[in-house]
Scaffold this motif. Structure first.
Motif, PDB file in Angstrom:
ATOM      1  N   LEU A   1       0.807  -1.219   0.000  1.00  0.00           N
ATOM      2  CA  LEU A   1       0.000   0.000   0.000  1.00  0.00           C
ATOM      3  C   LEU A   1       0.841   1.270   0.000  1.00  0.00           C
TER       4      LEU A   1
ATOM      5  N   GLN B   1       1.960   4.896  -1.265  1.00  0.00           N
ATOM      6  CA  GLN B   1       1.253   6.008  -1.887  1.00  0.00           C
ATOM      7  C   GLN B   1       2.254   6.815  -2.717  1.00  0.00           C
TER       8      GLN B   1
ATOM      9  N   ASN C   1      -3.766   4.375  -3.433  1.00  0.00           N
ATOM     10  CA  ASN C   1      -3.674   2.915  -3.316  1.00  0.00           C
ATOM     11  C   ASN C   1      -4.396   2.516  -2.041  1.00  0.00           C
TER      12      ASN C   1
ATOM     13  N   ASP D   1      -6.579   0.063   0.668  1.00  0.00           N
ATOM     14  CA  ASP D   1      -6.649  -1.289   1.222  1.00  0.00           C
ATOM     15  C   ASP D   1      -8.031  -1.889   0.993  1.00  0.00           C
TER      16      ASP D   1
ATOM     17  N   PHE E   1       4.309   2.239  -6.096  1.00  0.00           N
ATOM     18  CA  PHE E   1       3.089   2.932  -6.489  1.00  0.00           C
ATOM     19  C   PHE E   1       3.008   2.985  -8.013  1.00  0.00           C
ATOM     20  N   TYR E   2       1.829   2.635  -8.536  1.00  0.00           N
ATOM     21  CA  TYR E   2       1.638   2.653  -9.985  1.00  0.00           C
ATOM     22  C   TYR E   2       1.095   4.023 -10.388  1.00  0.00           C
TER      23      TYR E   2
ATOM     24  N   ARG F   1       1.539  -4.006 -13.610  1.00  0.00           N
ATOM     25  CA  ARG F   1       0.440  -3.461 -12.817  1.00  0.00           C
ATOM     26  C   ARG F   1      -0.334  -4.638 -12.234  1.00  0.00           C
TER      27      ARG F   1
ATOM     28  N   HIS G   1      -2.607  -4.112  -9.322  1.00  0.00           N
ATOM     29  CA  HIS G   1      -3.844  -3.644  -8.698  1.00  0.00           C
ATOM     30  C   HIS G   1      -4.103  -2.227  -9.187  1.00  0.00           C
ATOM     31  N   ASP G   2      -5.135  -1.600  -8.639  1.00  0.00           N
ATOM     32  CA  ASP G   2      -5.556  -0.287  -9.138  1.00  0.00           C
ATOM     33  C   ASP G   2      -4.392   0.699  -9.208  1.00  0.00           C
ATOM     34  N   ALA G   3      -3.602   0.754  -8.149  1.00  0.00           N
ATOM     35  CA  ALA G   3      -2.498   1.727  -8.092  1.00  0.00           C
ATOM     36  C   ALA G   3      -1.232   1.076  -7.556  1.00  0.00           C
ATOM     37  N   LEU G   4      -0.973  -0.159  -7.977  1.00  0.00           N
ATOM     38  CA  LEU G   4       0.176  -0.907  -7.465  1.00  0.00           C
ATOM     39  C   LEU G   4       0.945  -1.553  -8.598  1.00  0.00           C
TER      40      LEU G   4
END
Length: 831
Positions: free
Chosen positions: A238, A240, A289, A291, A496-497, A511, A513-516
């Motif tokens: 997680l 950021q 990002n 949880d 962080f993505y 990639r 996850h949404d922002a990972l």
């Protein structure tokens, strides 16, 4: 039928066992009177000599603390620090004796080596807080005991490093205060802020720095924001996308200087510039990002078909077949004998490994565990960890019976002496014998089928260093082979993505996850094998399989030249680093210089990349900017060097704090010295050491969420006998069966005709045992070793240990991969 805990005091008969888990032990047939299931007699088993590598006892540690408090009275040294700026004794543990002192004790009945302690002093000054090594001894403490700088193991000539962060709590307060000052930014961009009153708030942010020694006089910290609160294990999933650079050169946290900010691929000179940019209409905001259930490691609700039944388990109905002296840490199993111990930095080590009474290894031990990342953000871009700094032994916690190890395993404790206190880590080493799902050997002949079970002995520990759990196995096989295997699990350290025009898609990972982003990295884990193959005088050779063109007289006149292959031996004549050969085209073999088997071949052991996901790796990055000279051992797969008492280790945990000028620079160990020996003028006696790496090039993918799986992250190196014995030693110890399909006399041997007459005397003699007796082969099952011959009875605990009762730890102290829990940040708010 339901089996509940209230019958664990009773015994399960085979019928209940069958109904409960669908398994049944069938009685052996055809060998009446052969059953002998008396457990191995371990009650009187004792080590032949004292374990001179054993850890410091609590009594010894207390005596050392008391001695040093008086000896260093002028420094106002305390046992347990109350503030971050006191001088205190950080660690006390055993100083491993010199090999030159131990060998006469083991093999010539000379006196036992003196026992000394290794001590780390945390000495804090305004200008240069330091961590300093000293030696205290001889022990027990007496008038003869002294404290001296410990310098001989360090190639730098120093016995100290500069402490990057003596005041961990101060650095944490600094980071939290910084985050509070930008709560408007974090609320706007991340929809969260820090909560200093409740760090376990699941909606709060965390802040952690990555320190980098840019040059001797400059220490930079990049601080990144994470979520959720301290109670989550999934923090490394997680990250950021906000980063801030801090000049942390000063030992006084209050003098740190906040500099640039980085967000979504853009650098901002200061926070005011960052705020102005946020108000700009063309400011590109990235999603936070967040949880959720996706980071949970368990799914208690799923009910796929089959999950309602427990899986098969391994049992040990008649007790262990190995012998263990827990007091001395000494083991014996089917020809193998060795001592074991554990240290705070490196965990479990083995010493004086023998097979069938012959020397194989003096030492087998972990040296360092490296993880090096790459990425396009300030955290992942230069992130690396040298995990012995946090303590592979310090973070080797209690094992789960029935899960980490079979329910029948033996367990050992270790003790840590840090900050004036002794901490017991219960049941954090396990020992067990296991039967593989594949045979050791088998053969189907015309009139018989022979199968040999593959059993092996494992010494296991698990080190949880921050986000990752490393299962470390030392495995022993019946043929004399030894395997070192590491499996990794836990949470990846993601990046962080940031989906922006400057990002190179999938250049550093995927990639997931949404922002990972998955954040590619190398795991390179170094071990030391001080091989003594039938003695200390050894040689390493490269035995190559090479193509060749040759003319044979028996080919003439039809084939003038034959394209074939042959063996060619290349001695390794100087210290060097080697890589696993292409197409496995070479064998790396350590030979005895003078001992041969019955056939005139030199006794040897082959060093080979073992079982797992593929060849073990070395570091992909060349001349790492972050590592400097602290981990040059990671640049090759295998190293061969001279054994020297002044070079007992290939790395030091405090290298992490001084990567540019480390205490141990491996290039000074592997410095191309000659390995030639045997001449009267040579000072080198042939005693060599192998350093080798296991690990992986880890490119995490969606399957690593939430946790990396062990079977996809395992690697090993094996040491395999090569002409060490006259024939396969496992033949004497293995358990198995020869199913004789035809013939009732003494047949079954090669060349015997089961339809013919009695075999001749030459064949008959092959069935005689050492005492002149003869095993009468018969049709049906002929067992070598003892088979199961009656119903097995066992308690429920043998199938499913009662974990709430058996697991002793109430709370586990874990490292967060910052400086907390390490030598640099041992001081806590409430010591």
């Amino acid at each position: 039928m339901t089996i509940s805990r209230n019958i664990t005091a009773g015994i399960l008969s085979s019928s209940i066992f069958l109904a409960a888990v669908g398994l049944l032990w069938l009685p052996a047939r055809g060998n009446p009177g052969q059953l002998d299931v008396c457990p191995a007699n371990r009650a009187g088993f004792k080590a032949p000599k004292r374990n001179v590598w054993a850890g410091i006892s609590e009594h010894e540690a207390n005596d050392v603390y008391d001695f040093l408090v008086k000896e260093w009275a002028d420094l106002n040294v305390t046992r347990t620090p109350r503030t971050a700026y006191e001088n205190f004794i950080f660690t006390v543990e055993a100083l491993s004796p010199n090999k030159s002192d131990v060998l006469p004790f083991l093999w010539e009945d000379s006196k036992e080596p003196e026992r000394w302690a290794k001590v780390v002093l945390s000495r804090n000054t305004e200008e240069k807080p330091q961590l300093i090594y000293h030696a205290v001894g001889p022990l027990p403490v007496s008038e003869a005991t002294q404290v001296v700088p410990l310098t001989h193991p360090f190639s730098s000539g120093r016995n100290y490093v500069t402490n990057l962060m003596a005041d961990f709590v101060g650095s944490l307060d600094f980071s939290l205060a910084l985050a509070e000052n930008v709560s408007d930014i974090t609320t706007e961009l991340l929809d969260a802020k820090v909560n200093r009153k409740n760090p376990y708030d699941p909606n709060s942010l965390q802040v952690f720095p990555r320190f980098t020694r840019q040059e001797p006089g400059l220490l930079i910290a990049w601080i990144q924001f994470f979520r959720p609160g301290m109670g989550s294990s999934g923090r490394t999933l997680l990250p950021q996308g906000i980063y801030v650079r801090v000049d942390a050169t000063s030992a006084n946290v209050s003098d740190w200087v906040v500099g640039d900010w980085f967000y979504n691929g853009v650098m901002y000179a200061n926070v005011d510039e960052f705020r102005r940019a946020m108000r700009s209409p063309d400011f590109l905001k990235t999603p936070p990002n967040v949880d959720g259930p996706w980071t949970d490691t368990e799914d208690f609700d799923a009910k796929p078909d089959g999950r309602q039944l427990p899986p098969p388990v391994s049992i040990q109905p008649y007790g262990p077949r190995y012998k263990l002296d827990k007091a001395e840490g000494y083991m014996s199993w089917f020809g193998f004998e060795f001592y074991l111990t554990s240290t705070q930095a490196t965990g479990v080590s083995l010493f004086d490994v023998r097979f069938k009474g012959e020397r194989v290894m003096y030492e087998l031990s972990l040296q360092e565990a490296l993880a090096h990342y790459a990425g396009d953000d300030p955290m992942a871009g230069g992130q690396e960890f040298l995990d012995t700094f946090f303590g592979m032994g310090t973070n080797a916690f209690e094992l789960l019976p029935g899960y980490d190890c079979p329910g029948y395993a033996d367990y050992l404790n270790t003790k840590l002496h840090r900050g004036g206190k002794t901490e017991t880590l219960p049941n954090n080493i396990c020992v067990f014998e296991f039967t593989s799902d594949h045979l050791l050997s088998r053969h189907t002949a015309q009139y018989s089928v022979t199968a040999s079970r593959n059993t092996y002995l494992t010494v296991r520990s698990v080190s949880t260093v921050g986000n990752y759990d490393y299962t470390i196995d030392y495995i022993f096989y019946l043929d004399g082979a030894i395997e070192v295997k590491v499996r990794a699990s836990g949470y990846i350290y993601g990046a962080f993505y940031a989906n922006n025009p400057n990002k190179n898609e999938d250049e550093y990972g995927h990639r997931i996850h949404d922002a990972l982003s998955s954040s590619m990295h190398d795991h390179v884990i170094s071990f030391k094998a001080d091989l003594d193959i039938a003695g200390s005088a050894n040689d390493l050779v490269r035995l190559a399989l090479e193509p060749t063109v040759i003319s044979y007289p028996w080919d003439q006149p039809y084939v003038k030249e034959r394209n074939t292959m042959h063996l060619k031996e290349y001695p390794v004549t100087e210290e060097a680093g080697l890589e696993w050969p292409k197409n496995s085209g070479e064998f790396y073999i350590v030979y005895s210089s003078d001992q041969k088997n019955a056939w005139g071949e030199k006794k040897g052991y082959r060093v080979v990349s073992g079982t797992g996901m593929g060849n073990t790796p070395h570091l992909s990055i060349l001349n790492s900017t972050t590592l400097g000279n602290s981990a040059r051992w990671a640049e090759k797969d295998i190293w061969v060097v001279r054994q020297k008492d002044i070079e007992p280790r290939g790395a030091d945990p405090l290298n992490y704090l001084e990567p540019l000028e480390p205490l141990i620079d491996f290039t000074t160990i592997a410095n191309s010295e000659s390995l030639a020996h045997g001449d009267t003028d040579s000072e080198y006696d042939g005693d060599l050491v192998i350093y080798f790496n296991v690990g992986s090039h880890h490119i995490p993918h969606s399957g690593d969420i939430p946790n990396t799986l062990m079977h996809t992250s395992s690697s090993s190196v094996m040491f395999v006998p090569h002409n060490f014995a006259d024939r396969d030693p496992s033949r004497e110890s293995v358990q198995g069966v020869r199913l004789q399909l035809k013939g009732k006399k003494s047949g079954g041997f090669a060349g015997w005709d089961p339809e013919g007459d009695e075999p001749n005397e030459e064949l008959r003699s092959r069935g005689k045992d050492k005492n002149g007796g003869k095993y009468e082969m018969h049709e049906g099952a002929n067992y070598f070793g003892t088979p199961y011959a009656e119903d097995v009875q066992l308690p429920l605990a043998a199938l499913e240990p009662d974990l709430p009762k058996e697991y002793r730890s109430e709370e586990i102290r874990v490292s967060d991969l910052g400086l907390n829990g390490s030598a640099a940040g041992v001081w806590m708010r409430n010591p």
